[in-house]
Design a protein around this motif. Structure first.
Motif, short mmCIF file in Angstrom:
data_model
loop_
_atom_site.label_atom_id
_atom_site.label_comp_id
_atom_site.label_asym_id
_atom_site.label_seq_id
_atom_site.Cartn_x
_atom_site.Cartn_y
_atom_site.Cartn_z
N ALA A 92 0.59 -1.29 0.11
CA ALA A 92 -0.10 -0.07 0.01
C ALA A 92 1.11 1.39 -0.23
CB ALA A 92 -0.92 0.27 1.62
N ILE A 93 2.03 1.18 0.43
CA ILE A 93 3.32 2.50 0.51
C ILE A 93 2.86 2.82 -0.41
CG2 ILE A 93 4.61 3.12 2.52
CD1 ILE A 93 3.63 1.78 4.57
N ASP A 94 4.00 1.08 -0.71
CA ASP A 94 4.94 1.19 -2.13
C ASP A 94 3.50 2.16 -3.10
OD1 ASP A 94 6.65 0.34 -1.30
OD2 ASP A 94 6.97 -1.25 -1.65
N TYR A 95 2.71 1.83 -2.96
CA TYR A 95 1.46 1.85 -4.21
C TYR A 95 1.87 3.47 -4.16
CZ TYR A 95 -2.41 2.56 -7.21
OH TYR A 95 -3.22 3.09 -8.18
N ILE A 96 1.22 4.38 -2.80
CA ILE A 96 1.17 5.42 -2.35
C ILE A 96 1.63 6.48 -2.56
CG2 ILE A 96 1.08 7.18 -0.59
CD1 ILE A 96 -1.25 5.17 0.68
N ILE A 97 3.33 5.67 -2.90
CA ILE A 97 4.68 6.51 -3.74
C ILE A 97 4.87 6.67 -4.70
CG2 ILE A 97 7.31 6.85 -3.41
CD1 ILE A 97 6.62 4.95 -0.68
N SER A 98 4.29 5.90 -5.38
CA SER A 98 4.28 5.04 -7.23
C SER A 98 3.48 6.30 -7.59
CB SER A 98 3.82 3.83 -7.34
OG SER A 98 2.32 4.29 -7.43
N VAL A 99 2.14 6.74 -6.86
CA VAL A 99 0.88 7.87 -7.21
C VAL A 99 1.62 8.63 -6.86
CG1 VAL A 99 -1.62 9.15 -7.54
CG2 VAL A 99 -0.66 6.40 -7.86
N THR A 100 2.31 9.38 -5.17
CA THR A 100 1.86 11.14 -4.63
C THR A 100 3.80 11.49 -5.02
OG1 THR A 100 1.93 10.09 -2.37
CG2 THR A 100 -0.17 10.47 -3.77
N GLY A 101 4.59 10.28 -5.07
CA GLY A 101 6.15 10.68 -4.78
C GLY A 101 6.10 10.15 -3.26
N SER A 102 5.17 10.36 -2.56
CA SER A 102 5.95 10.91 -1.00
C SER A 102 4.62 9.28 -0.26
CB SER A 102 5.50 11.71 -0.40
OG SER A 102 4.09 11.41 0.28
N PRO A 103 5.09 8.92 0.68
CA PRO A 103 4.04 7.56 1.29
C PRO A 103 2.87 8.15 2.33
CG PRO A 103 6.46 8.72 2.73
CD PRO A 103 6.37 9.39 1.63
N HIS A 104 3.04 9.29 1.49
CA HIS A 104 1.60 10.25 2.73
C HIS A 104 0.25 10.61 1.62
CE1 HIS A 104 4.46 10.84 5.57
NE2 HIS A 104 5.11 11.87 4.92
N ILE A 105 -0.49 9.98 1.56
CA ILE A 105 -1.90 9.94 0.96
C ILE A 105 -2.04 11.31 0.93
CG2 ILE A 105 -3.18 7.74 0.78
CD1 ILE A 105 -5.17 8.71 2.53
N VAL A 106 -1.62 12.19 1.86
CA VAL A 106 -1.61 13.79 1.63
C VAL A 106 -1.17 14.24 2.29
CG1 VAL A 106 -3.68 13.39 3.92
CG2 VAL A 106 -3.96 15.25 1.69
N LYS A 107 -0.72 15.64 2.43
CA LYS A 107 -0.15 15.98 3.43
C LYS A 107 -0.68 17.37 4.27
CE LYS A 107 4.58 17.67 3.81
NZ LYS A 107 6.31 18.43 4.18
N ALA A 108 -0.62 16.49 5.94
CA ALA A 108 -1.09 17.65 7.01
C ALA A 108 -1.09 17.94 7.79
CB ALA A 108 -2.92 16.04 6.96
N LEU A 109 -1.17 18.68 8.91
CA LEU A 109 -0.50 18.54 9.72
C LEU A 109 0.51 17.12 9.87
CD1 LEU A 109 -2.30 21.42 12.38
CD2 LEU A 109 -0.73 21.27 11.26
N VAL A 110 -0.37 16.64 10.82
CA VAL A 110 0.70 14.81 11.48
C VAL A 110 1.87 14.84 10.06
CG1 VAL A 110 -1.09 13.61 12.84
CG2 VAL A 110 -1.50 13.94 10.32
N GLN A 111 1.93 15.31 8.85
CA GLN A 111 2.71 14.96 8.03
C GLN A 111 4.37 15.57 8.19
OE1 GLN A 111 0.09 14.23 7.11
NE2 GLN A 111 -0.30 12.14 6.59
N PHE A 112 3.98 16.95 9.04
CA PHE A 112 4.72 17.93 8.77
C PHE A 112 5.82 17.82 9.99
CE2 PHE A 112 1.56 20.07 6.43
CZ PHE A 112 2.24 21.14 5.10
N ASP A 113 7.11 18.79 10.27
CA ASP A 113 8.08 17.87 11.37
C ASP A 113 8.22 19.47 11.55
OD1 ASP A 113 8.59 15.95 11.93
OD2 ASP A 113 8.98 15.20 9.53
N GLY A 114 8.82 19.94 12.48
CA GLY A 114 9.33 20.77 12.90
C GLY A 114 9.38 22.05 12.12
N ASP A 115 9.97 23.22 12.09
CA ASP A 115 9.23 24.54 12.30
C ASP A 115 8.72 24.68 11.03
OD1 ASP A 115 11.09 26.23 13.17
OD2 ASP A 115 12.12 27.26 11.97
N GLU A 116 8.75 24.18 9.90
CA GLU A 116 7.45 24.16 8.97
C GLU A 116 5.52 23.90 9.82
OE1 GLU A 116 8.26 21.06 5.85
OE2 GLU A 116 6.49 22.08 4.15
N HIS A 117 5.90 22.71 10.81
CA HIS A 117 5.14 22.31 10.88
C HIS A 117 4.36 23.17 11.98
CE1 HIS A 117 3.16 20.27 15.22
NE2 HIS A 117 2.41 19.71 14.09
N LYS A 118 5.60 24.10 12.79
CA LYS A 118 4.41 25.06 13.70
C LYS A 118 4.27 26.07 12.90
CE LYS A 118 7.86 25.67 16.99
NZ LYS A 118 9.71 25.13 16.98
#
Ligand code: HEM
Length: 437
Positions: A92-118
Motif C-alpha cells: 500500500a505504501i509503495d503504491y502511494i509513493i508511486s502515485v504521490t511521490g511520498s509515503p503519504h496519501i496527503v500532506k496534513a499537519l501530522v505529516q509536517f515536522d519542525g518549523d514548517e509544522h509550527k
C-alpha cells in the motif's frame, strides 16, 4: 480477560509472530478484549519489541505510557514526515509513493515536522484554543439540545446510539466551524468513514475485504482523497469570492512565510480538520453512553454533581482511545529500553495500550470518574498533540450537560460492535434503550 494461545518468545527483540500479526490485523481492533490482551502481554513481556511481519516494513512497538510519551515529545529525533504516519502494508505504501511521490496519501499537519509544522499549525491554532471556543458555546449547546431531543423522540425504543446520534453531533460542529453547508455534511461523513474505515468492509469504498490485495486499500484511499480535492477546490473558490468568518475562508487565503500555502497543503489541512474532528469525538461520546448503560451508579452521581461531567468525559476519551496508533520514524540512532533503534526505523505508538498502563493508572481496566492522577495519552502529547482536544472535550461536556439531567436510565439493548480499523476507530453499532425524566 482473554488469554492468547501459548506464546513462544524469540531470543531477540522481536515480538512473537502471533502478537505482531494481531497488531496489524484490523479485526483485532473490532474485538477490544483481544486487542487489550495483546497490549497487556506486550507491556508485561516485551514493551518495546520489534514486529517483523511478512508484507510490512518491520517496526518497533511502543506499548508503555513512558515510551509513547517520551517519543512523542522528542519530535526532532522521532519524526512524522519521513515515512508513513499510519502503519500500512508495504504494498500500500509503495503504491502511494508511486502515485504521490511520498509515503503519504496527503500532506496534513501530522505529516509536517519542525518549523514548517509550527507555522502550519499556527494558522488554525487560535481557533481551537479554549478562549476562542467560548464563542461557540451557545451554537454547540443548541446542537447538543437537538441531539437530546432526538434521543427523547426514541424513548424506550432500541436506538443505535453510534449511527443515529453520536455520528452527527460532532459532524455538525466541525462543519459549522469549517463553513461547510449542512446539505454537504452527509458527503463529508461518508468520505471520512471511507478514509478511516478503509480496512472495514462495512465502511470502506467498495464495501469489500481489502486483505487480499493490499494496494486495493491504497487505491481506495487515494480515490477518497480525489473526491475531497474536488469538493474543497470548489469550496476554496467560493470562499475567495464570498468570504465568511469560517475556517474554510481562512484556509482559502492562508499565507505562510509571506507566500500563499500550496494547494496540496491546503487540501491536507481541509482533510484533517474535516475528518479528525468528528469521528474520534463521536466514538468517545458513544463510549461515554456505553458506560452509562453498563454502570448504573454513574448517572445518579453525575446528576447529583454536574461538576463531575468533565472527569466523566475525560475518562470516556481514555477508555475509548479512538486513535489506536500513529507512527514515527527515527532520524538518528538511539536507545530505548536498552535496544538500539537505528536511524530510519519505524515506531508504532500504541495510545490505547499506554492508556491502560498498570504503572501509571490505578485499575486501568476500570471505568472510573475519580481518576486525578495523570493525563491520558488519547490526544497524544508533544508538538503534535491533538489540535482539537479542547473542542472535543467541550463538545462532549456540553452534550452530557444537556443530556444527563434529562435521562432516567440507559439500558444496553445488544452488542457493542467496534470498527475493524488498526488506525482510527470506535463503536460502529451501540444498541441502547434510553428512558427520559
Ligand atoms: C476525542 C476526540 C479526539 C481524539 C481522541 C484525538 C486524537 C488525536 C491524536 C492521538 C492525535 C495525534 C497526536 C500526536 O501525534 O501526538 C491528533 C492530532 C490531531 N487532531 Fe485530534 N483527536 C480528537 C478530536 C479532534 C478534533 C475535534 C479536532 C478538530 C479539528 C482534531 C484535530 C486534530 C489535528 C488537526 C491533529 C494534528 C495535530 C498536529 O499534527 O499538529 N482532533 N488527534
Amino acid at each position: 480477560m482473554f488469554i492468547l494461545a501459548p506464546i513462544t518468545t524469540t531470543s531477540n527483540f522481536d515480538l512473537p509472530d502471533d502478537i505482531a500479526k494481531l497488531l496489524v490485523d484490523p479485526k483485532t481492533y473490532s474485538d477490544r478484549e483481544l486487542l487489550h490482551s495483546v497490549y497487556t502481554w506486550a507491556r508485561a513481556n516485551n514493551p518495546f519489541g520489534r514486529a517483523v511481519i511478512e508484507g510490512f516494513d518491520p517496526f518497533w512497538v511502543a506499548t508503555k505510557y513512558a515510551d509513547v510519551s517520551a517519543i512523542s515529545r522528542d519530535s526532532s529525533l522521532f519524526r512524522n514526515g519521513d515515512y508513513s504516519v499510519v502503519c500500512r502494508p508495504k504494498a500500500a505504501i509503495d503504491y502511494i509513493i508511486s502515485v504521490t511521490g511520498s509515503p503519504h496519501i496527503v500532506k496534513a499537519l501530522v505529516q509536517f515536522d519542525g518549523d514548517e509544522h509550527k507555522k502550519m499549525r499556527a494558522l488554525a491554532q487560535s481557533w481551537f484554543m479554549p478562549d476562542s471556543l467560548l464563542n461557540l458555546d451557545e451554537r454547540i449547546r443548541r446542537l447538543a439540545r437537538c441531539c437530546v431531543d432526538k434521543l427523547a423522540h426514541y424513548e424506550g425504543e432500541v436506538i443505535d446510539f453510534s449511527r443515529n446520534i453520536a455520528l452527527y453531533y460532532p459532524l455538525h460542529v466541525i462543519m459549522d466551524i469549517l463553513g461547510i453547508p449542512s446539505e454537504d455534511e452527509a458527503k463529508m461523513l461518508v468520505l471520512t468513514q471511507e478514509l478511516f474505515g478503509g480496512e472495514d468492509p462495512e465502511l470502506n469504498r467498495g464495501k469489500a475485504e481489502v486483505a487480499s490485495g493490499k494496494d486495493v486499500l491504497a487505491k481506495n484511499l487515494l480515490a477518497v482523497v480525489e473526491d475531497f480535492r474536488h469538493y474543497f477546490d470548489k469550496l476554496t473558490s467560493d470562499k475567495r469570492t464570498s468570504p465568511r468568518n469560517d475556517m474554510a475562508t481562512l484556509l482559502s487565503n492562508a499565507v505562510v512565510n509571506g507566500e500563499p500555502i500550496s494547494d496540496a497543503n491546503r487540501l491536507g489541512y481541509y482533510i484533517i480538520i474535516a475528518t479528525a474532528g468528528h469521528d474520534t469525538t463521536s466514538s468517545s461520546s458513544a463510549i461515554a453512553m456505553w458506560a452509562l448503560s453498563q454502570f448504573p451508579d454513574l448517572l445518579p452521581r453525575l446528576q447529583a454533581d454536574a461538576a463531575l461531567i468533565p472527569q466523566f468525559v475525560d475518562e470516556a476519551v481514555r477508555f475509548a482511545s479512538p486513535v489506536s496508533h500513529f507512527m514515527r520514524t527515527a532520524s538518528a540512532d538511539t536507545e530505548i529500553r536498552g535496544r538500539t533503534v537505528h536511524k530510519g526505523d519505524w515506531i508504532m505508538l500504541c495510545y490505547g495500550s499506554a492508556n491502560r498502563d498498570e504503572d501509571v493508572f490505578d485499575k486501568p481496566f476500570e471505568f472510573s470518574i475519580d481518576r486525578k492522577e495523570v493525563h491520558h495519552l488519547a490526544f497524544g502529547t508533544g508538538p503534535h498533540i491533538c489540535l482539537g482536544q479542547h473542542l472535543a472535550k467541550m463538545e462532549m461536556r456540553i452534550l452530557f450537560e444537556e443530556m444527563i439531567p434529562r435521562l432516567e436510565r440507559v439500558e444496553s439493548a445488544g452488542e457493542l460492535e467496534m470498527v475493524a480499523s488498526s488506525f482510527v476507530g470506535g463503536p460502529k453499532h451501540l444498541p441502547l434503550r434510553c428512558f427520559m425524566r
